[in-house]
Design an enzyme around this catalytic site. Structure first.
Site, PDB file in Angstrom:
ATOM      1  N   GLU A 115       0.848  -1.203   0.000  1.00 42.19           N
ATOM      2  CA  GLU A 115       0.000   0.000   0.000  1.00 42.19           C
ATOM      3  C   GLU A 115       0.872   1.237   0.000  1.00 42.19           C
ATOM      4  OE1 GLU A 115      -2.879  -0.316   3.181  1.00 42.19           O
ATOM      5  OE2 GLU A 115      -3.882  -1.967   2.184  1.00 42.19           O
ATOM      6  N   HIS A 231      -9.117  10.078   2.966  1.00 41.02           N
ATOM      7  CA  HIS A 231      -8.746   8.985   2.053  1.00 41.02           C
ATOM      8  C   HIS A 231      -9.015   9.466   0.636  1.00 41.02           C
ATOM      9  CE1 HIS A 231      -8.364   5.086   0.197  1.00 41.02           C
ATOM     10  NE2 HIS A 231      -7.965   4.585   1.345  1.00 41.02           N
ATOM     11  N   ARG A 277      -1.146   9.565   1.357  1.00 41.14           N
ATOM     12  CA  ARG A 277      -2.573   9.879   1.145  1.00 41.14           C
ATOM     13  C   ARG A 277      -2.877  11.363   1.067  1.00 41.14           C
ATOM     14  NH1 ARG A 277      -5.445   5.419   5.027  1.00 41.14           N
ATOM     15  NH2 ARG A 277      -4.832   3.742   3.636  1.00 41.14           N
ATOM     16  N   HIS A 340     -11.474  10.109   6.709  1.00 46.48           N
ATOM     17  CA  HIS A 340     -11.252   8.677   6.919  1.00 46.48           C
ATOM     18  C   HIS A 340     -10.783   8.342   8.329  1.00 46.48           C
ATOM     19  CE1 HIS A 340     -10.327   4.613   5.739  1.00 46.48           C
ATOM     20  NE2 HIS A 340      -9.042   4.742   5.962  1.00 46.48           N
ATOM     21  N   ARG A 375      -1.210   9.122   9.289  1.00 45.29           N
ATOM     22  CA  ARG A 375      -1.062   7.688   9.565  1.00 45.29           C
ATOM     23  C   ARG A 375      -0.674   6.922   8.312  1.00 45.29           C
ATOM     24  NH1 ARG A 375      -4.464   3.521   8.791  1.00 45.29           N
ATOM     25  NH2 ARG A 375      -6.188   4.920   8.301  1.00 45.29           N
TER      26      ARG A 375
END
Ligand code: SIN
Length: 523
Positions: A115, A231, A277, A340, A375
């Site tokens: 990811e 997100h 992100r 998110h 994060r």
């Protein structure tokens, strides 16, 4: 499933990964009551698709997981917390496997996905894109085998009870609208996120920041609230929820296209679609802004990928898109960013202790500083497991040193009818304001405007009676905390981006924001 008793040894508010993991840790030391606001399955944990990160593969190292976590956190991670997160990860995952969690495997070997911002393939998944659901199932099954644990659904905690400055239980509304008090020697807030603060969110309806709002009202320190992660890829269709389209899709090779169907991420970051992100989310917002189309969206394109593999790897996403007549294997999926995850919350030390004696916090509701300003993907289920276990262990150890038992408290009854239209419109107002002025791209003027408008909504406009009233009150409180912290942080870092202060200011702001009552400071 019973209703909440009037007293217990340990009270755990929230039944997601952090709450259940803590409860399992506590069960050997006394009676544990876990309160779920709705059903156990109504949580961010249940909805989590992407997976859980741990340095378990032969090509990986704990130090690399740490390095990626720190890089994503943009200078603001609490190093000790991040170290604990990655070091405890393998043991917590092994334990989950022993308790029956079925992670995806090839033959007997665990498979690891990639990811954004991870330097190695290290993400475990379960049933393709239902990792949270599978972890929750296993934790719940484990908790059910422990006779000291009672899980009570539809118990909505409204406020923390304090005695001589120490948390001693909560006020709650039960399933039939009855008001009650539950006394406890120690209380853990594992209440999850606050995505419902925003008009567009990947979070379920229960994510209204209740634990953070209750802790704030009770006088606890709250930290890092300006850092809300958006997100990049949520489904964007009329009459469809902002369903998460996991980053793992981009990990498998899906790309982003603007309204003109051009790929654009290479313009914004060398990692392209797998950039952090915040960068992808801002890039999308920029593409939307400059697009000549009237109601623009951008698209997630996986039509070039093996369609059978995609259907098998992402069964839940495939089925959900099909429900809205989008076949992701042959059509582009319309998307926009959505709120998110909250990096901030109730400030705790590494053992889950908040600044209020007797009150602990873990998971998304807590701010250990583990995520810094942003994060890393798939570190949140892990955070719940690692810090839920640690908080549970500390509560257990600290109970032994306390004398005295909690007293019991009578129940009273009230009605809890449906929320009226004004409550719903207040919530909508908060969500729109937060999206517009306290969202992905912020300015001082917008933040000041939001604070003024939120001030106007303060009680007596909202007098909490029903559950929905309490949610509105909590959203207002956490919205104000996010806006105040964002205004005070006159720089851009991680998920917090201000056009009037577009750079880092390490000299002043390489620190955590801390709010207590009316005061805000950086430390
Ligand atoms: C995702 O699947 O993209 C979300 C995972 C996460 O938020 O960590």
């Amino acid at each position: 499933m019973s209703s909440a008793p009037s007293e217990t040894d340990f009270l755990v508010v929230g039944a997601g990964v952090a709450g259940l993991r803590a409860a399992i840790e506590l069960a050997s030391a006394g009676r544990v009551v876990v309160l779920a606001k709705k059903e156990v399955t109504d949580s961010n944990t249940q909805w989590a698709q992407g997976g859980i990160a741990a340095a378990l593969s032969d090509e990986d190292e704990i130090s690399l997981h740490l390095q990626d976590t720190l890089l994503a956190g943009d200078g603001l991670c609490n190093l000790e917390a991040a170290k604990l997160l990655v070091e405890d990860a393998p043991a917590r995952i092994e334990e989950l496997i022993q308790w029956g969690t079925e992670f995806d495997r090839q033959g007997t070997k665990l498979t690891f996905g990639r990811e954004g911002a991870h330097s190695r393939s290290r993400i475990l998944h379960a049933h393709g894109d239902s990792t949270g659901r599978e972890i929750l199932r296993a934790l719940y099954a484990k908790a059910k085998t422990l006779k000291n644990i009672s899980i009570c659904e539809f118990e909505f905690s409204t406020d923390l009870r304090l005695q001589d400055g120490r948390a001693c239980g909560i006020h709650a509304i039960g399933k039939m609208g009855e008001q009650r008090q539950v006394a406890a020697s120690a209380v853990l807030f594992a209440t999850g996120g606050m995505g419902q603060l925003y008009r567009n969110t990947t979070n379920p309806a229960v994510a209204t920041g209740d634990g953070v709002a209750m802790a704030f009202r009770a006088g606890a320190e709250i930290g890092d609230m300006e850092f809300i992660q958006f997100h990049p890829t949520a489904l964007y269709l009329k009459n469809a929820p902002r369903f998460l389209l996991s980053e793992a899709l981009r990990g498998e090779g899906a790309c982003l296209r603007n309204a003109e169907l051009d790929r654009f991420m290479a313009k914004y970051h060398p990692l392209g679609e797998l950039a952090p992100r915040d960068i992808v989310a801002r890039a999308i917002m920029h593409e939307l802004e400059v697009s000549p189309a009237k109601d623009p969206v951008v698209y997630l394109d996986l039509t070039h990928l093996d369609s059978k593999k995609m259907r098998l790897r992402f069964p839940r996403i495939y089925a959900t898109c099909m429900q809205y007549n989008v076949d992701m294997t042959s059509e582009f999926i319309p998307i926009r960013p959505a709120a998110h995850y909250a990096m901030g919350g109730v400030r705790t030390d590494l053992e889950g202790r908040t600044t209020l004696p007797g009150l602990y916090a873990a998971g998304e509701a807590a701010a250990t500083g583990v995520h810094g300003a942003n994060r890393l993907a798939s570190n949140s289920l892990l955070e719940g497991l690692v810090f839920g276990a640690r908080a549970g262990r500390t509560m257990r150890e600290e109970l032994r040193s306390r004398s005295g038992r909690p007293g019991s408290h009578p129940r009273t009854t009230t009605s809890d009818g449906p929320a009226d239209a004004s409550t719903e419109s207040t919530i909508r107002h908060i969500q729109d304001l937060m999206w517009k002025d306290v969202g992905i791209v912020r300015t001082g003027a917008g933040l000041r405007h939001a604070i003024l408008r939120l001030e106007e909504l303060r009680p007596p406009t909202i007098k909490p009676q029903t559950r929905r009233d309490h949610e509105a009150q909590n959203l207002l409180a956490v919205g104000m905390l996010v806006a105040r912290s964002a205004l005070a942080r006159e720089e851009s870092r991680g998920a917090h981006y201000r056009t009037d202060f577009p750079d880092h200011n390490d000299a002043k702001f390489l620190k955590h924001s801390i709010i207590k009552g009316d005061s805000i400071r950086f430390n």
